[in-house]
Design a protein around this motif. Structure first.
Motif, PDB file in Angstrom:
ATOM      1  N   ILE A  10     -13.218 -22.330  32.749  1.00 12.33           N
ATOM      2  CA  ILE A  10     -13.110 -23.747  32.387  1.00 12.33           C
ATOM      3  C   ILE A  10     -13.080 -23.908  30.873  1.00 12.33           C
ATOM      4  O   ILE A  10     -12.285 -24.682  30.324  1.00 12.33           O
ATOM      5  CB  ILE A  10     -14.259 -24.548  33.034  1.00 12.33           C
ATOM      6  CG1 ILE A  10     -14.041 -24.614  34.550  1.00 12.33           C
ATOM      7  CG2 ILE A  10     -14.358 -25.943  32.441  1.00 12.33           C
ATOM      8  CD1 ILE A  10     -15.218 -25.187  35.318  1.00 12.33           C
ATOM      9  N   VAL A  11     -13.941 -23.176  30.163  1.00 18.78           N
ATOM     10  CA  VAL A  11     -13.956 -23.233  28.694  1.00 18.78           C
ATOM     11  C   VAL A  11     -12.625 -22.740  28.143  1.00 18.78           C
ATOM     12  O   VAL A  11     -12.061 -23.343  27.219  1.00 18.78           O
ATOM     13  CB  VAL A  11     -15.139 -22.410  28.134  1.00 18.78           C
ATOM     14  CG1 VAL A  11     -15.008 -22.204  26.638  1.00 18.78           C
ATOM     15  CG2 VAL A  11     -16.455 -23.077  28.461  1.00 18.78           C
ATOM     16  N   TYR A  12     -12.104 -21.659  28.697  1.00 18.70           N
ATOM     17  CA  TYR A  12     -10.822 -21.122  28.244  1.00 18.70           C
ATOM     18  C   TYR A  12      -9.694 -22.114  28.482  1.00 18.70           C
ATOM     19  O   TYR A  12      -8.836 -22.314  27.626  1.00 18.70           O
ATOM     20  CB  TYR A  12     -10.535 -19.796  28.944  1.00 18.70           C
ATOM     21  CG  TYR A  12      -9.258 -19.141  28.497  1.00 18.70           C
ATOM     22  CD1 TYR A  12      -9.161 -18.545  27.252  1.00 18.70           C
ATOM     23  CD2 TYR A  12      -8.141 -19.117  29.318  1.00 18.70           C
ATOM     24  CE1 TYR A  12      -7.991 -17.955  26.833  1.00 18.70           C
ATOM     25  CE2 TYR A  12      -6.971 -18.529  28.911  1.00 18.70           C
ATOM     26  CZ  TYR A  12      -6.900 -17.945  27.662  1.00 18.70           C
ATOM     27  OH  TYR A  12      -5.734 -17.368  27.256  1.00 18.70           O
ATOM     28  N   LEU A  13      -9.697 -22.755  29.645  1.00 14.27           N
ATOM     29  CA  LEU A  13      -8.661 -23.743  29.949  1.00 14.27           C
ATOM     30  C   LEU A  13      -8.736 -24.934  28.999  1.00 14.27           C
ATOM     31  O   LEU A  13      -7.714 -25.390  28.488  1.00 14.27           O
ATOM     32  CB  LEU A  13      -8.796 -24.212  31.397  1.00 14.27           C
ATOM     33  CG  LEU A  13      -7.779 -25.263  31.856  1.00 14.27           C
ATOM     34  CD1 LEU A  13      -6.373 -24.680  31.821  1.00 14.27           C
ATOM     35  CD2 LEU A  13      -8.126 -25.750  33.234  1.00 14.27           C
ATOM     36  N   ALA A  14      -9.933 -25.429  28.737  1.00 17.89           N
ATOM     37  CA  ALA A  14     -10.093 -26.555  27.812  1.00 17.89           C
ATOM     38  C   ALA A  14      -9.639 -26.171  26.403  1.00 17.89           C
ATOM     39  O   ALA A  14      -8.956 -26.956  25.716  1.00 17.89           O
ATOM     40  CB  ALA A  14     -11.544 -27.024  27.802  1.00 17.89           C
ATOM     41  N   ALA A  15     -10.003 -24.965  25.966  1.00 17.39           N
ATOM     42  CA  ALA A  15      -9.589 -24.511  24.640  1.00 17.39           C
ATOM     43  C   ALA A  15      -8.076 -24.366  24.562  1.00 17.39           C
ATOM     44  O   ALA A  15      -7.458 -24.720  23.548  1.00 17.39           O
ATOM     45  CB  ALA A  15     -10.266 -23.187  24.308  1.00 17.39           C
ATOM     46  N   ALA A  19      -5.773 -26.412  21.934  1.00 18.35           N
ATOM     47  CA  ALA A  19      -4.960 -25.676  20.969  1.00 18.35           C
ATOM     48  C   ALA A  19      -3.473 -25.950  21.174  1.00 18.35           C
ATOM     49  O   ALA A  19      -2.734 -26.190  20.214  1.00 18.35           O
ATOM     50  CB  ALA A  19      -5.242 -24.179  21.092  1.00 18.35           C
ATOM     51  N   LEU A  20      -3.033 -25.924  22.417  1.00 17.07           N
ATOM     52  CA  LEU A  20      -1.621 -26.181  22.689  1.00 17.07           C
ATOM     53  C   LEU A  20      -1.259 -27.636  22.388  1.00 17.07           C
ATOM     54  O   LEU A  20      -0.194 -27.911  21.831  1.00 17.07           O
ATOM     55  CB  LEU A  20      -1.295 -25.840  24.145  1.00 17.07           C
ATOM     56  CG  LEU A  20       0.171 -25.910  24.538  1.00 17.07           C
ATOM     57  CD1 LEU A  20       0.963 -24.863  23.751  1.00 17.07           C
ATOM     58  CD2 LEU A  20       0.332 -25.679  26.019  1.00 17.07           C
ATOM     59  N   VAL A  47     -10.211 -27.269  16.319  1.00 16.14           N
ATOM     60  CA  VAL A  47      -8.918 -26.650  16.579  1.00 16.14           C
ATOM     61  C   VAL A  47      -8.974 -25.150  16.282  1.00 16.14           C
ATOM     62  O   VAL A  47      -8.438 -24.332  17.041  1.00 16.14           O
ATOM     63  CB  VAL A  47      -7.810 -27.346  15.759  1.00 16.14           C
ATOM     64  CG1 VAL A  47      -6.503 -26.570  15.825  1.00 16.14           C
ATOM     65  CG2 VAL A  47      -7.611 -28.760  16.250  1.00 16.14           C
ATOM     66  N   THR A  48      -9.661 -24.762  15.226  1.00 17.36           N
ATOM     67  CA  THR A  48      -9.776 -23.340  14.887  1.00 17.36           C
ATOM     68  C   THR A  48     -10.574 -22.578  15.947  1.00 17.36           C
ATOM     69  O   THR A  48     -10.189 -21.476  16.349  1.00 17.36           O
ATOM     70  CB  THR A  48     -10.439 -23.173  13.511  1.00 17.36           C
ATOM     71  OG1 THR A  48      -9.685 -23.914  12.540  1.00 17.36           O
ATOM     72  CG2 THR A  48     -10.491 -21.722  13.093  1.00 17.36           C
ATOM     73  N   VAL A  49     -11.675 -23.152  16.415  1.00 22.10           N
ATOM     74  CA  VAL A  49     -12.480 -22.510  17.448  1.00 22.10           C
ATOM     75  C   VAL A  49     -11.679 -22.394  18.743  1.00 22.10           C
ATOM     76  O   VAL A  49     -11.700 -21.345  19.405  1.00 22.10           O
ATOM     77  CB  VAL A  49     -13.803 -23.269  17.675  1.00 22.10           C
ATOM     78  CG1 VAL A  49     -14.502 -22.819  18.932  1.00 22.10           C
ATOM     79  CG2 VAL A  49     -14.715 -23.091  16.474  1.00 22.10           C
ATOM     80  N   CYS A  50     -10.960 -23.435  19.121  1.00 20.63           N
ATOM     81  CA  CYS A  50     -10.145 -23.387  20.337  1.00 20.63           C
ATOM     82  C   CYS A  50      -9.039 -22.344  20.220  1.00 20.63           C
ATOM     83  O   CYS A  50      -8.776 -21.593  21.174  1.00 20.63           O
ATOM     84  CB  CYS A  50      -9.551 -24.759  20.635  1.00 20.63           C
ATOM     85  SG  CYS A  50     -10.776 -25.953  21.181  1.00 20.63           S
ATOM     86  N   ALA A  51      -8.407 -22.259  19.063  1.00 28.62           N
ATOM     87  CA  ALA A  51      -7.370 -21.244  18.863  1.00 28.62           C
ATOM     88  C   ALA A  51      -7.972 -19.841  18.915  1.00 28.62           C
ATOM     89  O   ALA A  51      -7.354 -18.917  19.464  1.00 28.62           O
ATOM     90  CB  ALA A  51      -6.659 -21.470  17.535  1.00 28.62           C
ATOM     91  N   ALA A  52      -9.168 -19.663  18.376  1.00 28.48           N
ATOM     92  CA  ALA A  52      -9.830 -18.356  18.427  1.00 28.48           C
ATOM     93  C   ALA A  52     -10.184 -17.975  19.859  1.00 28.48           C
ATOM     94  O   ALA A  52     -10.030 -16.808  20.255  1.00 28.48           O
ATOM     95  CB  ALA A  52     -11.078 -18.371  17.556  1.00 28.48           C
ATOM     96  N   ILE A  53     -10.646 -18.934  20.658  1.00 25.05           N
ATOM     97  CA  ILE A  53     -10.967 -18.663  22.065  1.00 25.05           C
ATOM     98  C   ILE A  53      -9.714 -18.259  22.830  1.00 25.05           C
ATOM     99  O   ILE A  53      -9.724 -17.302  23.616  1.00 25.05           O
ATOM    100  CB  ILE A  53     -11.649 -19.885  22.715  1.00 25.05           C
ATOM    101  CG1 ILE A  53     -13.055 -20.060  22.143  1.00 25.05           C
ATOM    102  CG2 ILE A  53     -11.699 -19.751  24.225  1.00 25.05           C
ATOM    103  CD1 ILE A  53     -13.741 -21.336  22.580  1.00 25.05           C
ATOM    104  N   VAL A  54      -8.612 -18.955  22.576  1.00 24.12           N
ATOM    105  CA  VAL A  54      -7.355 -18.622  23.249  1.00 24.12           C
ATOM    106  C   VAL A  54      -6.871 -17.238  22.819  1.00 24.12           C
ATOM    107  O   VAL A  54      -6.441 -16.429  23.650  1.00 24.12           O
ATOM    108  CB  VAL A  54      -6.288 -19.703  22.986  1.00 24.12           C
ATOM    109  CG1 VAL A  54      -4.923 -19.265  23.472  1.00 24.12           C
ATOM    110  CG2 VAL A  54      -6.694 -21.005  23.646  1.00 24.12           C
ATOM    111  N   ALA A  55      -6.954 -16.935  21.535  1.00 30.57           N
ATOM    112  CA  ALA A  55      -6.530 -15.622  21.046  1.00 30.57           C
ATOM    113  C   ALA A  55      -7.402 -14.510  21.638  1.00 30.57           C
ATOM    114  O   ALA A  55      -6.894 -13.455  22.030  1.00 30.57           O
ATOM    115  CB  ALA A  55      -6.590 -15.580  19.519  1.00 30.57           C
ATOM    116  N   LEU A  56      -8.707 -14.751  21.726  1.00 33.69           N
ATOM    117  CA  LEU A  56      -9.608 -13.769  22.325  1.00 33.69           C
ATOM    118  C   LEU A  56      -9.284 -13.564  23.811  1.00 33.69           C
ATOM    119  O   LEU A  56      -9.274 -12.436  24.306  1.00 33.69           O
ATOM    120  CB  LEU A  56     -11.062 -14.219  22.155  1.00 33.69           C
ATOM    121  CG  LEU A  56     -12.132 -13.263  22.646  1.00 33.69           C
ATOM    122  CD1 LEU A  56     -12.125 -11.998  21.800  1.00 33.69           C
ATOM    123  CD2 LEU A  56     -13.487 -13.926  22.600  1.00 33.69           C
TER     124      LEU A  56
END
Length: 180
Positions: A10-15, A19-20, A47-56
């Motif tokens: 859920i956290v990954y989907l929200a991030a 980000a998108l 936005v930076t934290v969400c992009a980092a979560i998506v990249a991870l």
């Protein structure tokens, strides 16, 4: 563990959505200029934290894909690496042993290799009982037949079977909706 995986998904989907959405709004749409002027610290951090979560998440998915072990396709009886019995042969043997009773119809058989030496196999059998009497003893008898047949084929004990019965009857409920 299942709850933790669901929470992380859920956290990954929200991030990913944030980000998108930010990326799309920067280049297209009526608020392009406002997104280019993100001067406040808080939106930039989010936005930076969400992009980092998506990249991870992308990196973890890539490494899981690249370094995943291949599912074994054969069993090595008694851990002997020179002898191989395929899962297809074991599944066929299990299906024949399970269907020898006329009161059961086997729907699906799944076989998985277990153990570090790949010497054991576990079956999940989905069957339909054609007779509703004493399903527990029917399942126990089917389980014993499968284990005995596959252990005889392998030459050593190492087979476990789990039998699950699917519903054999369906019911139809008619509901009338008033006013339509």
């Amino acid at each position: 563990m299942r709850v933790l995986k669901r929470a992380l998904a859920i956290v990954y989907l929200a991030a990913a959505i944030v980000a998108l959405g930010t990326l799309v709004c920067q280049f297209w749409g009526p608020y392009t200029y406002r997104f280019m002027l993100l001067r406040d610290a808080m939106p930039r951090v989010v936005v930076t934290v969400c992009a980092a979560i998506v990249a991870l998440g992308v990196l973890i998915g890539f490494f899981r894909l690249m370094f995943a072990r291949r599912e074994p396709s054969c069993v090595h009886p008694a851990g002997e690496r020179n002898i191989e019995v395929t899962l297809a042969a074991l599944s066929s043997c299990a299906r024949a042993a399970a269907e020898c009773d006329d009161r059961v119809m086997v729907e699906h058989i799944e076989a998985r290799v277990q153990g570090s030496d790949e010497s054991r196999v576990r079956f999940k059998v989905e069957a339909i009982a054609l007779d509703d009497r004493d399903v527990a003893s029917l399942a126990a008898a089917m389980q014993q037949r499968i284990e005995k047949a596959c252990d005889t084929m392998l030459g050593t004990p190492g087979t476990t079977a789990r039998v699950r019965f699917l519903p054999s009857k369906t019911t139809v409920q008619t509901v009338e909706v008033s006013g339509e």
